[in-house]
Design an enzyme around this catalytic site. Structure first.
Site, PDB file in Angstrom:
ATOM      1  N   TYR A 139     114.996  12.882  51.786  1.00  0.00           N
ATOM      2  CA  TYR A 139     114.467  11.561  52.152  1.00  0.00           C
ATOM      3  C   TYR A 139     114.866  10.543  51.090  1.00  0.00           C
ATOM      4  CZ  TYR A 139     110.784   7.973  52.836  1.00  0.00           C
ATOM      5  OH  TYR A 139     110.088   6.801  53.027  1.00  0.00           O
ATOM      6  N   LYS A 143     116.976   7.032  51.503  1.00  0.00           N
ATOM      7  CA  LYS A 143     116.417   5.708  51.205  1.00  0.00           C
ATOM      8  C   LYS A 143     117.246   5.006  50.115  1.00  0.00           C
ATOM      9  CE  LYS A 143     112.972   5.491  54.140  1.00  0.00           C
ATOM     10  NZ  LYS A 143     112.853   4.462  55.177  1.00  0.00           N
TER      11      LYS A 143
HETATM   12  N1  LIG Z   1     103.982   6.086  54.647  1.00  0.00           N
HETATM   13  C1  LIG Z   1     104.516   5.900  53.455  1.00  0.00           C
HETATM   14  O1  LIG Z   1     103.927   6.229  52.401  1.00  0.00           O
HETATM   15  C2  LIG Z   1     105.863   5.254  53.309  1.00  0.00           C
HETATM   16  C3  LIG Z   1     106.315   4.999  52.014  1.00  0.00           C
HETATM   17  C4  LIG Z   1     107.563   4.432  51.834  1.00  0.00           C
HETATM   18  C5  LIG Z   1     108.316   4.093  52.928  1.00  0.00           C
HETATM   19  N2  LIG Z   1     107.850   4.346  54.202  1.00  0.00           N
HETATM   20  C6  LIG Z   1     108.715   3.984  55.294  1.00  0.00           C
HETATM   21  O2  LIG Z   1     108.049   3.179  56.238  1.00  0.00           O
HETATM   22  C7  LIG Z   1     108.561   3.431  57.549  1.00  0.00           C
HETATM   23  C8  LIG Z   1     107.419   3.765  58.493  1.00  0.00           C
HETATM   24  O3  LIG Z   1     106.785   4.945  58.017  1.00  0.00           O
HETATM   25  P1  LIG Z   1     105.336   5.410  58.470  1.00  0.00           P
HETATM   26  O4  LIG Z   1     104.614   5.790  57.235  1.00  0.00           O
HETATM   27  O5  LIG Z   1     104.741   4.450  59.401  1.00  0.00           O
HETATM   28  O6  LIG Z   1     105.721   6.773  59.205  1.00  0.00           O
HETATM   29  P2  LIG Z   1     105.178   7.476  60.533  1.00  0.00           P
HETATM   30  O7  LIG Z   1     103.738   7.170  60.722  1.00  0.00           O
HETATM   31  O8  LIG Z   1     105.611   8.883  60.401  1.00  0.00           O
HETATM   32  O9  LIG Z   1     105.985   6.728  61.693  1.00  0.00           O
HETATM   33  C9  LIG Z   1     107.373   6.870  61.777  1.00  0.00           C
HETATM   34  C10 LIG Z   1     107.829   6.017  62.924  1.00  0.00           C
HETATM   35  O10 LIG Z   1     109.253   6.123  63.004  1.00  0.00           O
HETATM   36  C11 LIG Z   1     109.582   6.498  64.328  1.00  0.00           C
HETATM   37  N3  LIG Z   1     110.831   7.234  64.425  1.00  0.00           N
HETATM   38  C12 LIG Z   1     111.192   8.400  63.846  1.00  0.00           C
HETATM   39  N4  LIG Z   1     112.426   8.754  64.218  1.00  0.00           N
HETATM   40  C13 LIG Z   1     112.862   7.796  65.085  1.00  0.00           C
HETATM   41  C14 LIG Z   1     114.039   7.578  65.814  1.00  0.00           C
HETATM   42  N5  LIG Z   1     115.066   8.459  65.788  1.00  0.00           N
HETATM   43  N6  LIG Z   1     114.139   6.468  66.588  1.00  0.00           N
HETATM   44  C15 LIG Z   1     113.129   5.582  66.645  1.00  0.00           C
HETATM   45  N7  LIG Z   1     111.973   5.732  66.006  1.00  0.00           N
HETATM   46  C16 LIG Z   1     111.842   6.830  65.219  1.00  0.00           C
HETATM   47  C17 LIG Z   1     108.399   7.330  64.809  1.00  0.00           C
HETATM   48  O11 LIG Z   1     108.415   7.448  66.221  1.00  0.00           O
HETATM   49  P3  LIG Z   1     107.813   8.759  66.980  1.00  0.00           P
HETATM   50  O12 LIG Z   1     106.335   8.523  67.118  1.00  0.00           O
HETATM   51  O13 LIG Z   1     108.538   8.771  68.278  1.00  0.00           O
HETATM   52  O14 LIG Z   1     108.125   9.947  66.121  1.00  0.00           O
HETATM   53  C18 LIG Z   1     107.253   6.490  64.268  1.00  0.00           C
HETATM   54  O15 LIG Z   1     107.017   5.392  65.099  1.00  0.00           O
HETATM   55  C19 LIG Z   1     109.569   4.574  57.395  1.00  0.00           C
HETATM   56  O16 LIG Z   1     110.878   4.060  57.310  1.00  0.00           O
HETATM   57  C20 LIG Z   1     109.166   5.202  56.078  1.00  0.00           C
HETATM   58  O17 LIG Z   1     110.240   5.876  55.455  1.00  0.00           O
HETATM   59  C21 LIG Z   1     106.637   4.911  54.400  1.00  0.00           C
END
Ligand SMILES: NC(=O)c1ccc[n+]([C@@H]2O[C@H](COP(=O)([O-])OP(=O)(O)OC[C@H]3O[C@@H](n4cnc5c(N)ncnc54)[C@H](OP(=O)(O)O)[C@@H]3O)[C@@H](O)[C@H]2O)c1
Length: 242
Positions: A139, A143
């Site tokens: 990951y 990123k």
């Molecule tokens: N949570 C954290 O601590 C954190 C920290 C740093 C960065 N981020 C970044 O923030 C963003 C959102 O993360 P989150 O925490 O909200 O994660 P999450 O709750 O796991 O949600 C991930 C989202 O991405 C979608 N997704 C995954 N693969 C996809 C694809 N091939 N096409 C379209 N949509 C897809 C998922 O859809 P499905 O429901 O269909 O799987 C879901 O809507 C990500 O880029 C993550 O890397 C998060």
């Protein structure tokens, strides 16, 4: 950029930070929000247009781009995070497919509209783009690569008036961090911090309590200075990007 009356497209909009971004865009008076999801999710607010958009599917990306006639802000939020230890090449490829190539392909498809509106691209990245988190090294690789891509796009598109923003998030309380026991910010507060940063015109947005302390050192540091220095070397062919 102010969100009021703007058209925004958010990928991965059905849960977690993506869903919070949809709600926050509406709260700030967005005119229309395209909510990109892998399976259609209805929304009671008439300003939301659900859109089937798996960011690894070229045909879905092309169809989505045909459905949109104007766009001010693209938020590349969709992402995956899988625990690994770099023993499995597939894990790296899976992360790159979504977190790097997905964001890149979606960006290219919507670039003509963003050029026309002199819009903004917001890439949801992570502090792991700056320093790898060893429980999720694949990951972190994806990123870091997506951050580097963000910096190139920023240089390429500056002349067209399109701004390109990196969001360097700390831990947020979503499905993605389930089982990772550290203090986490809420998705709602992260979404507010992201739009606040965009409205202030910050290139690199540090929207939560874990990332905020990094902001000043980053903005005044040698790496940022090098990015600015290197950004002078944009090739003429950058215009062919999309
Ligand atoms: N949570 C954290 O601590 C954190 C920290 C740093 C960065 N981020 C970044 O923030 C963003 C959102 O993360 P989150 O925490 O909200 O994660 P999450 O709750 O796991 O949600 C991930 C989202 O991405 C979608 N997704 C995954 N693969 C996809 C694809 N091939 N096409 C379209 N949509 C897809 C998922 O859809 P499905 O429901 O269909 O799987 C879901 O809507 C990500 O880029 C993550 O890397 C998060």
């Amino acid at each position: 950029m102010n969100i009021t009356n703007k058209t925004v497209l958010i990928t991965g909009a059905n849960r977690g930070i993506g869903q919070a971004l949809v709600n926050e865009a509406l709260r700030r008076g967005a005119k229309r929000v395209y909510a990109g999801t892998r399976s259609p999710v209805p929304n009671a607010d008439k300003r939301v247009k659900p859109m089937t958009l798996d960011v690894t599917s070229v045909s879905q990306i092309e169809r989505a781009a045909r459905e949109v006639d104007t766009l001010d802000v693209l938020i590349n939020n969709a992402g995956v995070a899988i625990y690994d230890d770099l023993t499995n090449l597939d894990a790296i490829e899976q992360h790159l497919a979504v977190n790097l190539f997905g964001a890149f392909k979606v960006t290219r498809a919507f670039l003509p509209l963003l050029r026309r509106s002199k819009g903004a691209i917001v890439n949801n990245l992570s502090l792991a783009a700056l320093a790898p988190l060893p429980i999720i090294p694949a990951y972190s690789i994806s990123k870091a690569a997506a951050f580097n891509m963000t910096q190139s796009l920023r240089a390429f598109l500056a002349g067209d008036g399109v701004t390109v923003h990196a969001v360097l998030l700390g831990p947020i309380d979503t499905d993605m961090t389930r089982g990772f026991e550290v203090p986490k910010a809420s998705p709602e507060s992260a979404a507010q911090g992201i739009f606040d940063g965009l409205e202030k015109g910050e290139e690199d947005i540090f929207p939560d309590p874990a990332s905020r302390p990094v902001a000043e050192g980053w903005r005044t540091g040698v790496v940022k200075a090098l990015e600015r220095q290197f950004s002078a070397f944009v090739p003429q062919s950058a215009a062919n990007l999309g």
